[in-house]
Design an enzyme around this catalytic site. Structure first.
Site, short mmCIF file in Angstrom:
data_model
loop_
_atom_site.label_atom_id
_atom_site.label_comp_id
_atom_site.label_asym_id
_atom_site.label_seq_id
_atom_site.Cartn_x
_atom_site.Cartn_y
_atom_site.Cartn_z
N TRP A 21 34.63 33.04 54.68
CA TRP A 21 35.16 32.68 56.00
C TRP A 21 35.05 31.19 56.26
CZ3 TRP A 21 31.90 32.99 60.99
CH2 TRP A 21 32.66 32.53 62.07
N GLN A 27 35.73 23.97 52.04
CA GLN A 27 35.60 23.61 50.63
C GLN A 27 36.96 23.73 49.95
OE1 GLN A 27 33.38 21.77 48.91
NE2 GLN A 27 31.78 23.22 49.43
N TYR A 54 41.71 33.80 56.85
CA TYR A 54 40.80 32.73 56.47
C TYR A 54 41.58 31.56 55.85
CZ TYR A 54 37.06 36.23 57.00
OH TYR A 54 36.20 37.19 57.49
N PRO A 213 24.93 37.07 59.50
CA PRO A 213 23.52 37.45 59.66
C PRO A 213 22.66 36.30 60.17
CG PRO A 213 24.04 37.12 57.33
CD PRO A 213 25.35 37.10 58.08
N LEU A 214 23.15 35.06 60.06
CA LEU A 214 22.43 33.89 60.57
C LEU A 214 23.03 33.38 61.88
CD1 LEU A 214 21.73 31.95 57.25
CD2 LEU A 214 20.10 33.23 58.65
N LYS A 222 18.87 24.62 62.18
CA LYS A 222 19.43 23.27 62.04
C LYS A 222 20.03 22.73 63.33
CE LYS A 222 23.86 24.89 60.12
NZ LYS A 222 24.70 24.86 58.91
N ARG A 232 28.86 23.35 60.90
CA ARG A 232 29.93 24.24 61.33
C ARG A 232 30.33 24.02 62.78
NH1 ARG A 232 28.99 30.56 60.30
NH2 ARG A 232 28.29 29.57 58.36
N GLN A 294 21.76 25.70 49.26
CA GLN A 294 21.81 26.56 50.43
C GLN A 294 21.90 28.03 50.02
OE1 GLN A 294 25.26 25.82 52.84
NE2 GLN A 294 24.63 27.19 54.49
N GLU A 297 18.59 29.26 48.53
CA GLU A 297 17.60 29.57 49.56
C GLU A 297 17.90 30.91 50.22
OE1 GLU A 297 14.33 29.34 52.04
OE2 GLU A 297 14.82 28.19 50.23
#
Length: 329
Positions: A21, A27, A54, A213-214, A222, A232, A294, A297
């Site tokens: 998404w 990118q 997207y 989920p974040l 952040k 974002r 990222q 992690e």
């Protein structure tokens, strides 16, 4: 990697998956996209998520180029797309969006072309469409299954009532109902999955492929001191995230959650993702990443999952104050 059955289906999905998404929206470099997808695949990720909307179809094209180059065994990964919004932006005509038979059939064909594959493992109705009879939607998705273009069909951000209506119609017609729902689920958005869908999990069975989920990056911490340049929320078109998520109360709770993560010896993002996948009704949580470190992690959430005891989850509930209140008559 852990794998879970998608609801009552026989399909197994990696509990952590990879989505495009925002990843591919920011990118445009195929080399970087290839590195990220390869990293995910080599870590055991077998589900890759996409949608017609997207980057206006470009996300599917980029993923298609990467998949063709990598030439993985097609049976080794699960690929999805979604239809509803269309990909032509403000220039779209009446039948170039929605869930009509015309758009669903054409959108599926276009997705197959862009992704350069012969079939989609999962195909979602990206939103409900009140202008299309549910029977038309159910019949169309089953037609795609019968044609071998789609293996399982699902929904995204549908209400429990809409999902059950689709199942009832499918049962009456002797057809397949939706096997999976893709809702937002995180520590700030819990009611739909934990309360509204509970009867579906109990009575029908349904897989879930969780997006955000974040909480659009809020749960990484952040944004605790403002909005970083290039993040974002600084991107054009994502202004709505600022109004919805960046408020003082949420930031204070995130800071407290970060302190608790430090006590556990883990990072805030991995704790948040591990909390998400600790719910047994979550089949997979879709990760989005634009950098290798990222993604590295976030994949560590699997190592944090064993820490999700009832005591730890209760502490998280106490900090966040977001557990849905269920009023029983």
């Amino acid at each position: 990697m852990e794998y879970r059955r998608m609801g009552k289906s026989g399909l197994q999905l990696s509990v952590l998956s990879f989505g495009s998404w925002v990843t591919f929206a920011r990118q445009t470099d195929d080399h970087t996209n290839e590195r990220l997808m390869t990293q995910a695949y080599e870590a055991g990720v077998n589900f890759f998520d996409n949608a017609e909307v997207y980057s206006a179809g470009l996300s599917e094209e980029m993923m298609g180029r990467v998949l063709k180059k990598l030439n993985w065994d097609r049976s080794s990964y699960v690929l999805s797309s979604k239809a509803y919004f269309g990909w032509k932006g403000e220039d779209k005509k009446p039948n170039q969006h929605g869930l009509s038979r015309k758009h669903l059939m054409e959108a599926c064909h276009e997705a197959l072309e862009r992704l350069q594959v012969e079939y989609l493992d999962l195909y979602y109705c990206h939103r409900p469409d009140a202008n299309v009879p549910m029977e038309e939607v159910v019949r169309t998705m089953n037609t795609l299954i019968q044609q071998g273009k789609v293996f399982y069909w699902g929904t995204s951000e549908w209400t429990a009532a809409e999902i059950m209506e689709a199942h009832m119609i499918a049962k009456d017609l002797g057809l397949e109902g939706p096997a999976v729902e893709q809702p937002e689920y995180n520590l700030f958005n819990r009611r739909k999955l934990e309360v509204d869908y509970a009867p579906i999990f109990r009575n029908v069975g349904m897989g879930t492929t969780i997006w955000s989920p974040l909480a659009s990056g809020i749960l990484t911490g952040k944004y605790n001191d403002g909005i970083p340049e290039g993040s974002r929320m600084s991107l054009e078109g994502y202004e709505w995230l600022k109004d919805r998520a960046v408020v003082e109360d949420k930031i204070n709770r995130i800071k407290a959650l970060g302190d608790f993560a430090n006590e556990l010896g883990v990072s805030l993002p991995t704790l948040s993702i591990a909390w998400c996948i600790s719910n047994p009704n979550v089949t997979t949580a879709i990760l989005g990443a634009t950098k290798v470190d990222q993604l590295t992690e976030n994949l560590k959430a699997l190592e944090v999952l064993p820490l999700m005891t009832e005591e730890v989850k209760q502490k998280i509930d106490d900090i966040m104050g977001t557990k849905p209140v269920v009023i029983r008559n």
